[in-house]
Design a protein around this motif. Sequence first.
Motif, PDB file in Angstrom:
ATOM      1  N   PHE A 705       0.848  -1.185   0.000  1.00 40.51           N
ATOM      2  CA  PHE A 705       0.000   0.000   0.000  1.00 40.51           C
ATOM      3  C   PHE A 705       0.885   1.236   0.000  1.00 40.51           C
ATOM      4  O   PHE A 705       1.693   1.438   0.906  1.00 40.51           O
ATOM      5  N   ASP A 706       0.755   2.026  -1.038  1.00 45.19           N
ATOM      6  CA  ASP A 706       1.562   3.240  -1.145  1.00 45.19           C
ATOM      7  C   ASP A 706       0.799   4.395  -0.495  1.00 45.19           C
ATOM      8  O   ASP A 706      -0.234   4.832  -1.012  1.00 45.19           O
ATOM      9  N   PRO A 707       1.289   4.876   0.634  1.00 44.74           N
ATOM     10  CA  PRO A 707       0.525   5.900   1.360  1.00 44.74           C
ATOM     11  C   PRO A 707       0.413   7.210   0.584  1.00 44.74           C
ATOM     12  O   PRO A 707      -0.594   7.906   0.702  1.00 44.74           O
ATOM     13  N   ASP A 708       1.411   7.537  -0.238  1.00 46.62           N
ATOM     14  CA  ASP A 708       1.331   8.799  -0.983  1.00 46.62           C
ATOM     15  C   ASP A 708       0.279   8.735  -2.072  1.00 46.62           C
ATOM     16  O   ASP A 708      -0.483   9.666  -2.283  1.00 46.62           O
ATOM     17  N   LYS A 709       0.266   7.613  -2.760  1.00 46.82           N
ATOM     18  CA  LYS A 709      -0.741   7.460  -3.834  1.00 46.82           C
ATOM     19  C   LYS A 709      -2.088   7.022  -3.279  1.00 46.82           C
ATOM     20  O   LYS A 709      -3.084   6.992  -3.983  1.00 46.82           O
ATOM     21  N   HIS A 710      -2.108   6.600  -2.022  1.00 50.55           N
ATOM     22  CA  HIS A 710      -3.283   6.015  -1.384  1.00 50.55           C
ATOM     23  C   HIS A 710      -3.870   4.887  -2.249  1.00 50.55           C
ATOM     24  O   HIS A 710      -5.073   4.827  -2.504  1.00 50.55           O
ATOM     25  N   SER A 711      -2.968   4.038  -2.716  1.00 50.33           N
ATOM     26  CA  SER A 711      -3.466   2.881  -3.467  1.00 50.33           C
ATOM     27  C   SER A 711      -2.426   1.767  -3.419  1.00 50.33           C
ATOM     28  O   SER A 711      -1.280   1.984  -3.011  1.00 50.33           O
ATOM     29  N   TRP A 712      -2.854   0.597  -3.848  1.00 50.32           N
ATOM     30  CA  TRP A 712      -1.974  -0.565  -3.859  1.00 50.32           C
ATOM     31  C   TRP A 712      -1.087  -0.509  -5.082  1.00 50.32           C
ATOM     32  O   TRP A 712      -1.549  -0.225  -6.186  1.00 50.32           O
ATOM     33  N   VAL A 713       0.183  -0.806  -4.899  1.00 44.90           N
ATOM     34  CA  VAL A 713       1.158  -0.711  -5.983  1.00 44.90           C
ATOM     35  C   VAL A 713       1.970  -1.995  -6.050  1.00 44.90           C
ATOM     36  O   VAL A 713       2.442  -2.483  -5.019  1.00 44.90           O
TER      37      VAL A 713
END
Length: 739
Positions: A705-713
Motif C-alpha cells: 500500500f503506497d501511502p502517498d498514492k493512497h493505493s496498492w502498488v
Amino acid sequence: MIKIIKTIAVVLLLGSLNLSAQVKVPVYLDDTKSIQERVEDALSRMTVEEKVGMVHAQSKFSSAGVPRLGIPEIWMSDGPHGVRPEVLWDEWSQAGWTNDSCFAFPALTCLAATWNKDISLLYGKSVGEEARFRNKTVLLGPGVNIYRTPLNGRNFEYMGEDPYLSSKMVVPYIKGVQSNGVATCVKHFALNNQEVDRDKVNVNVDDRALYEIYLPAFKAAVQEGGTWAIMGSYNLYKNEQCCHNQYLLNDILRKEWGFEGVVISDWGGAHNTLQSISNGLDMEYGTWAPGMAWGKTNNYDNYFLAKPYLAMIKSGEIGTKELDEKVRRILRLEFLTNMNKNRPFGAMVSEDHVLAGRKIAEEGIVLLQNKNNVLPIDLSKTKRIAVIGENAIKMMTVGGGSSSLKAKYEVSPLDGLKKRAGAQTEIIYARGYVGDASSEADGYSTGQDLKETRSADELIAEACNVAKNADYVIFVGGLNKSEHQDSEGADRLGLGLPYSQDKLISELAKVNKNLVVVSISGNAVAMPWVNEVPAIIQGWFLGSEAGNAIAAVLVGDVNPSGKLPFTFPVKLEDNGAIALGEYPGSNGQVTYNEGIFVGYRWNEKQKIKPLFSFGYGLSYTTFEYGKVTSDKKEIADSDKITFTVSIKNTGAREGSEIVQLYISDLKSSLPRPVKELKGFEKVSLKAGEEKAVSITIDKAALSYFDPDKHSWVAEPGDFEASIGSSSSDIKGKVAFKLK
Ligand code: BGC
C-alpha cells in the motif's frame, strides 16, 4: 331465513376482506419485490419517532422494530463461539432461562489453526444454525483484530497475526452463518489490539500498517464475505472514537469498500450524538451515559441516538437525511434476516453440531514438539496414565468476557481421556497447581467446586508421586478465562505461564521421561522447559468437545494437522510492539511504531528466532516436498502465475499437510517484509501417497500500500515465491519477474 342472510353476509364480508387483503399487500411485505423497493416503502410509512426508535437499543441485546407495521425487533447475541445465554432485559445477569444452553464451538484461534476454509464454512453454518434456532437476528462475531502482542486478553477470539490467513478464514464463516438468515457482525472495527485502556486509547498507526495489516480481514469480510453488519471498536483512531469515526466508517468502510450493511456500536462505544449521527454509526448499543442508573427503565431514551437525536431533529438543528440512511440499512438487515420467509429454522446442539465442533477442534490442535515419537500413545501397551493440572478438569466455556457460554455439556480433557482409554488403562489424576478456582461468569456457574487448601509444594509433591509410576504423564495447563489470562477487559501481565506451572513442569520432567504438555490457551506462552519435555501440544479453548478431541490426538485416532496462526516468541521482548516500547501506550496514546512488521514479519526482519514460528505444526507422519515450479518466469499486469509442488506422505499413516506460499519482493522503493503469506492449501495424503499442490496468485499478492498514492502498488522487478511447511521451514523457491 335470518340464518341464511347472516351466512351470506359473513361470506361476503370475508370475501371482501380477503380480496382487499390480496389487493392491498403493502410493498414492504411483498417478497416478490426487490429489497430496495421494500425498504423505501417501509421507510415512507414510518414516523420520525419510529425511525429514531430503530437506531438505538431497547434492552441489553435488542432494539425496537416497528410494532405498528409488523416489522420485528432486532435481537443480537454474542458470539463468536456459540450463542450466549439470555441476560436480563436491562442487566448483564442471567435471565435464568432453562432452554438457552448451546453447543460451544472451539475458539476462533483454533479455527484459524485449521487453515481449512471448508472447516470455517462448517463452523459458520453450524453456529449460525444455533443463532437461528434461538431467534437471533445478528450474531456478534467473528472477530478479526490482528494479534499484535501476545498480551492482548482477547487474542483467543481472533484469527491470529496474519492479514492473509485471517482474510481467507473469515469469509466462509460469514457465508456459513448468513446462509441461515442470521447476520454476522464482524468485530471490532478497527485497531482494537489491546484491552488495556480499550475505551480511551487513541491508536496512531501509519497508513501502510493500517491497510496492509489491520484492515484486510475486515475488507475481505465486507467485499468477499458480504457481512451484513460490522461492529465499531472501543478505541480511538485519529482521536475520534471508532464507533463514530469519519475516516474508518465513512471514508474507508462505506466509500472505499462500498459497505451496505449496518454499523453497530460496541456496547458503550458511542460517546456523542452529533458524531453518532454524522460519522457512520447506525445502531447504538450498551451506552452508559450520565443520568443513567443501573436497571432504571427507559435508560435507552437517554441514548445518544434516542431523545437527544429526536430533539435535534425537532428543533431543526439537524435534518433527517442521516436518519433515513441509517433506517434504510437497518430495514435492509430486517429483510435479509427476520423478514426473509425462506430462511431455515436452525437447530441447537444437534448431532451435526457435535460432529462439527469435534472436527474443528481435532483439526485445529497443533503438535508443537514430539521428540522420539513419544506420541501417539499406544493404549495397548499403556497400563497407567497420570493426568496432571487444573486445566484437565476446569470448564473453559464459561468466562473470558462476552464470549462466555452456557454449554449444554463440556467434556474435560480428563474425562475425554478416561472415556477413550477405557478399562484397560488406568488414569490417575493430580491437581498439580491451583489456578483460578472460581467457576462463575455473569451469574452463571459451571457448578464445579475447585477449591483447594493444600500448598503449592504439597500439590507438586503429590503430582510427582503420581507421575513417577505412570507410563505417560499428560500435563494439562496453560491459561484460563480469568482476568489477566485469556479474557476480555484486561490484558495478560506477562508471557510466562501463571500459577508456578513452569516449576511443576520441570519437576514432572525429572520424574518421568514420557511427559506430554498440553497447553490450553488462546495466546503464546513462554516455555522455559521446552528442552526438558519431549512432547508439547497447543490445545486452544476447544469448546464442548474439548476432551474428546484432545484424547483423539493423544492416542492417535486423529493425526494432528493444525498450524500456528501466530508466532510463539521465546521471550516477550522478541515481539516488535513490546521491543519498541509501544505497548500499551501512555497518556491515552499508543503508537504502532513497528508499522507493518507484526508477528513473523518482525522476527524475520530482526532475524529473531522464535520458539515456534507462524505456520508451524507437526504431524505423526512425515512429508517430503518436491521441487517447486512455476508456469511462468515473468508475468504482466493482468496475468496470474501458478506455483506447483508435489508433496509425498513418507510416513506410515494418513495425514494432512498445509502447504504455504510466501512472496518476497526482492527490490522495492519502500521497505517490505522479508516475505508474506499469499496462499495456502491443506492437502490430505494416505501413507505413501503423493499429490501435486498448485497455488495461483495475481498482482494483488505482489502489492504494497503506497501511502502517498493512497493505493496498492506492485512494482515491476524481481520477486521470489517460497513454498514451505511453515514460515521458517521453506522447502523450495522460485524466482519470477513482474513486467
Ligand atoms: C464486547 C463485544 C461484545 C459486546 C456485547 C462488548 O464488551 O467488546 O465484543 O459483542 O460487549 O456483549
